[in-house]
Write a protein that holds these residues in place. Structure first.
Motif, mmCIF file in Angstrom:
data_model
loop_
_atom_site.group_PDB
_atom_site.id
_atom_site.type_symbol
_atom_site.label_atom_id
_atom_site.label_comp_id
_atom_site.label_asym_id
_atom_site.label_seq_id
_atom_site.Cartn_x
_atom_site.Cartn_y
_atom_site.Cartn_z
ATOM 1 N N ARG A 100 -6.049 6.595 -3.616
ATOM 2 C CA ARG A 100 -4.809 6.044 -4.137
ATOM 3 C C ARG A 100 -3.996 7.108 -4.868
ATOM 4 O O ARG A 100 -2.771 7.164 -4.755
ATOM 5 N N GLN A 101 -4.712 7.964 -5.589
ATOM 6 C CA GLN A 101 -4.046 9.022 -6.334
ATOM 7 C C GLN A 101 -3.344 10.003 -5.388
ATOM 8 O O GLN A 101 -2.202 10.377 -5.606
ATOM 9 N N MET A 115 -0.748 7.382 5.622
ATOM 10 C CA MET A 115 -0.399 6.407 4.589
ATOM 11 C C MET A 115 -1.615 5.593 4.169
ATOM 12 O O MET A 115 -1.500 4.675 3.366
ATOM 13 N N THR A 116 -2.768 5.906 4.733
ATOM 14 C CA THR A 116 -4.038 5.193 4.478
ATOM 15 C C THR A 116 -4.002 3.733 4.927
ATOM 16 O O THR A 116 -4.735 2.906 4.396
ATOM 17 N N THR A 168 0.837 -1.204 0.000
ATOM 18 C CA THR A 168 0.000 0.000 0.000
ATOM 19 C C THR A 168 0.871 1.252 0.000
ATOM 20 O O THR A 168 0.614 2.203 -0.735
ATOM 21 N N ALA A 169 1.916 1.232 0.835
ATOM 22 C CA ALA A 169 2.784 2.401 0.935
ATOM 23 C C ALA A 169 3.479 2.689 -0.396
ATOM 24 O O ALA A 169 3.795 3.827 -0.705
ATOM 25 N N LEU A 170 3.700 1.642 -1.186
ATOM 26 C CA LEU A 170 4.317 1.837 -2.508
ATOM 27 C C LEU A 170 3.257 2.097 -3.572
ATOM 28 O O LEU A 170 3.570 2.229 -4.747
ATOM 29 N N ASN A 171 1.997 2.143 -3.124
ATOM 30 C CA ASN A 171 0.878 2.461 -4.010
ATOM 31 C C ASN A 171 0.676 1.418 -5.113
ATOM 32 O O ASN A 171 0.192 1.727 -6.198
ATOM 33 N N LEU A 172 1.041 0.197 -4.854
ATOM 34 C CA LEU A 172 0.793 -0.865 -5.833
ATOM 35 C C LEU A 172 -0.709 -1.067 -5.986
ATOM 36 O O LEU A 172 -1.474 -0.881 -5.038
ATOM 37 N N SER A 173 -1.134 -1.474 -7.167
ATOM 38 C CA SER A 173 -2.545 -1.780 -7.369
ATOM 39 C C SER A 173 -2.875 -3.060 -6.606
ATOM 40 O O SER A 173 -1.985 -3.804 -6.202
ATOM 41 N N ARG A 216 -2.456 9.495 -2.217
ATOM 42 C CA ARG A 216 -1.407 8.949 -1.363
ATOM 43 C C ARG A 216 -0.112 8.693 -2.132
ATOM 44 O O ARG A 216 0.910 8.368 -1.526
ATOM 45 N N ALA A 217 -0.149 8.838 -3.452
ATOM 46 C CA ALA A 217 1.084 8.683 -4.230
ATOM 47 C C ALA A 217 2.137 9.686 -3.772
ATOM 48 O O ALA A 217 3.328 9.488 -4.000
ATOM 49 N N ASP A 247 -1.390 -5.995 -8.508
ATOM 50 C CA ASP A 247 0.055 -6.160 -8.342
ATOM 51 C C ASP A 247 0.407 -6.626 -6.934
ATOM 52 O O ASP A 247 1.353 -7.395 -6.741
ATOM 53 N N MET A 276 9.783 5.989 -5.173
ATOM 54 C CA MET A 276 8.490 6.477 -5.674
ATOM 55 C C MET A 276 8.410 8.004 -5.650
ATOM 56 O O MET A 276 7.370 8.581 -5.929
ATOM 57 N N VAL A 283 4.001 0.842 -10.952
ATOM 58 C CA VAL A 283 3.029 1.895 -10.626
ATOM 59 C C VAL A 283 3.256 3.147 -11.478
ATOM 60 O O VAL A 283 2.308 3.730 -11.997
#
Lengths: 223, 259
Positions: B88-89, B53-54, A124-129, B91-92, A132, B168, B120
């Motif tokens: 998600r957008q 970080m959600t 989640t922290a790496l924003n993976l889908s 928190r990038a 993925d 990232m 990503v």
């Protein structure tokens, strides 16, 4: 008193080998289905959306709590009246695969629960889908430890293929009993051979599973 | 003068069952600030990072990152809960390093760092690996590209995890007790990396730590949490040498005696 006739054995062996191919085919295809569908159930059951997780849990429970033989009869004899006609082999593979998916689902569930929460959080922290996260982070860690358990179900399913004779699949038991036996009235040799074939293949697979398991345990210790 | 803060929390509350971990937190953090978050265990500081970080969802209040609501959509007729896609957008822009590293054990160091940029952000394999190599070089691990996490020491693991989060290119980095799981002799190497990061970039950093000296050195602002509220918020020199509140003073006394 009937006594063992080697001539008869050699003469009927080709028929049994053909039937063995059918049995192995049904096992392989059934396991393929069980392995995929079971994973699908396990992932669906973990879903945060109740609209997904609840039906998945219900379906799995239903499949597991009804006999495989009845499910096979339904697929082969009842489905045509609902407009779905399946060949005996197709009905057999689907029946085996779907039934065993309810067991493999449990196996996968254990595997998924074995993956630490921190792995999901890192993803989640790496924003993976979500895809993925599953495909690249979670499943590669969840599946290897449960491969032996999956293998055990493969062997169990293999030993249940004779049930398919009930819906006219020409697998080993069907050939031994309804073809060779019924034509010659000799049951000793064909049924003994079928027993031996199942025994040998089951023992071989069990040995293989133990080998994989040992290797896996070693790797885990090394880590 | 009045630029938009990069992090804005407004009335943020969070409970776990009966336990009220955060009680209506208001907190603005400007871009480039390095903020140490200190306080007793269970005071809510880790939860604060996890909300940003959600990894947890607030029960009440709003969180904005770089102007965008993290959990809400801003409509003409008010705020409403945002769909996961929106969250998600937003928190990038945030990255996080964990106490227990949470490296992916089945991937090489290089792949741990390059995977997210590849998957990503859609970088080419070559670009993703180049970025990963550069960052691993920065944290002093260029010779460990092909190693696996289990072959590394705790300090090395944590440096990989820092490189992985940086890959990232977040605007905000969250560090959740990143040295707490390390053997004492390995704490220094990770702190050094963080210090370099703080001095060489103007990345916004939130650092939850129990190491008071480190908290003082690295930060230009210190926030003291106790029982779910911010008790004191100010410059490190002030908080550490002359805290205004009794609770802060007592906390500092206890931890400084212990070390």
């Amino acid at each position: 008193m009937n006594h063992w006739d080697w001539h008869f054995v050699w003469r009927t062996l080709p028929q049994l080998v053909d039937a063995l191919c059918v049995t192995l085919q049904a096992t392989a295809l059934g396991m393929l289905l069980a392995a995929t569908l079971g994973l699908f159930w396990a992932v669906a059951r973990r879903s945060a959306a109740r609209l997904v997780s609840w039906p998945a849990a219900a379906v799995v429970e239903f499949i597991r709590s009804t006999p495989l033989l009845v499910q096979l009869y339904f697929l082969y004899y009842v489905f045509p009246s609902l407009g779905v006609t399946l060949s005996a082999m197709a009905a057999g593979v689907i029946g085996l695969g779907v039934h065993y998916s309810s067991y493999t689902a449990e196996v996968y569930r254990a595997g998924l629960e074995g993956v630490p929460r921190g792995q999901w959080e890192a993803a989640t922290a790496l924003n993976l889908s979500k895809w993925d996260t599953l495909r690249r982070v979670v499943l590669p860690q969840a599946i290897p430890p449960v491969l032996p358990a999956l293998g055990n179900y493969l062997v169990a399913m293999f030993k249940e293929t004779p049930l398919l004779s009930a819906i006219t699949v020409v697998e080993l038991v069907h050939v031994a009993k309804d073809e060779i036996g019924a034509e010659t009235f000799k049951y000793l040799e064909p049924l003994t051979l079928v027993g031996v074939i199942f025994l040998v293949l089951s023992l071989l697979s069990a040995a293989m599973i133990r080998y994989v398991e040992a290797k896996w345990t070693l790797r885990r210790i090394a880590v | 003068m009045n630029e938009q803060p990069i992090i804005e929390l407004c009335g943020v509350s969070k409970s776990f069952g009966q336990l009220r971990v955060l009680r209506g937190i208001d907190l603005d953090i400007n871009a480039g600030q390095h903020v140490s978050v200190i306080g007793p265990s269970g005071s809510g500081k880790s939860t604060l990072l996890r909300l940003l970080m959600t990894l947890e969802k607030p029960d009440a209040g709003t969180v904005r990152i770089d102007g965008d609501y993290l959990y809400h959509l801003d409509n003409t007729n008010g705020l409403r809960p945002a769909p996961p896609r929106h969250t998600r957008q937003v928190r990038a822009k945030v990255g996080m390093v964990f106490q227990h590293f949470n490296l992916f054990p089945h991937m090489s160091v290089l792949r741990n760092v390059s995977m997210a940029p590849l998957r990503v952000q859609g970088l080419s394999k070559q670009d993703a690996q180049q970025r990963a190599e550069d960052l691993l070089g920065m944290v002093g691990l260029r010779d460990k590209l092909d190693s696996y996490p289990h072959q590394l020491s705790g300090g090395q693991k944590q440096r990989v995890a820092i490189a992985r989060a940086l890959a990232m290119q977040p605007k905000v980095m969250l560090f959740d007790e990143v040295t707490s799981a390390l053997d004492p002799e390995l704490v220094g190497e990770v702190q050094t990396v963080l210090r370099e990061l703080a001095t060489s970039t103007n990345m916004t950093m939130l650092i939850v730590t129990h190491q008071m000296r480190f908290a003082q050195q690295i930060a230009d602002r210190v926030v003291f949490f106790d029982r779910g509220v911010i008790v004191e918020d100010g410059q490190p020199e002030v908080i550490f040498s002359n805290p205004r509140h009794d609770r802060t003073r007592r906390f500092l006394q206890t931890v400084l005696e212990a070390t």
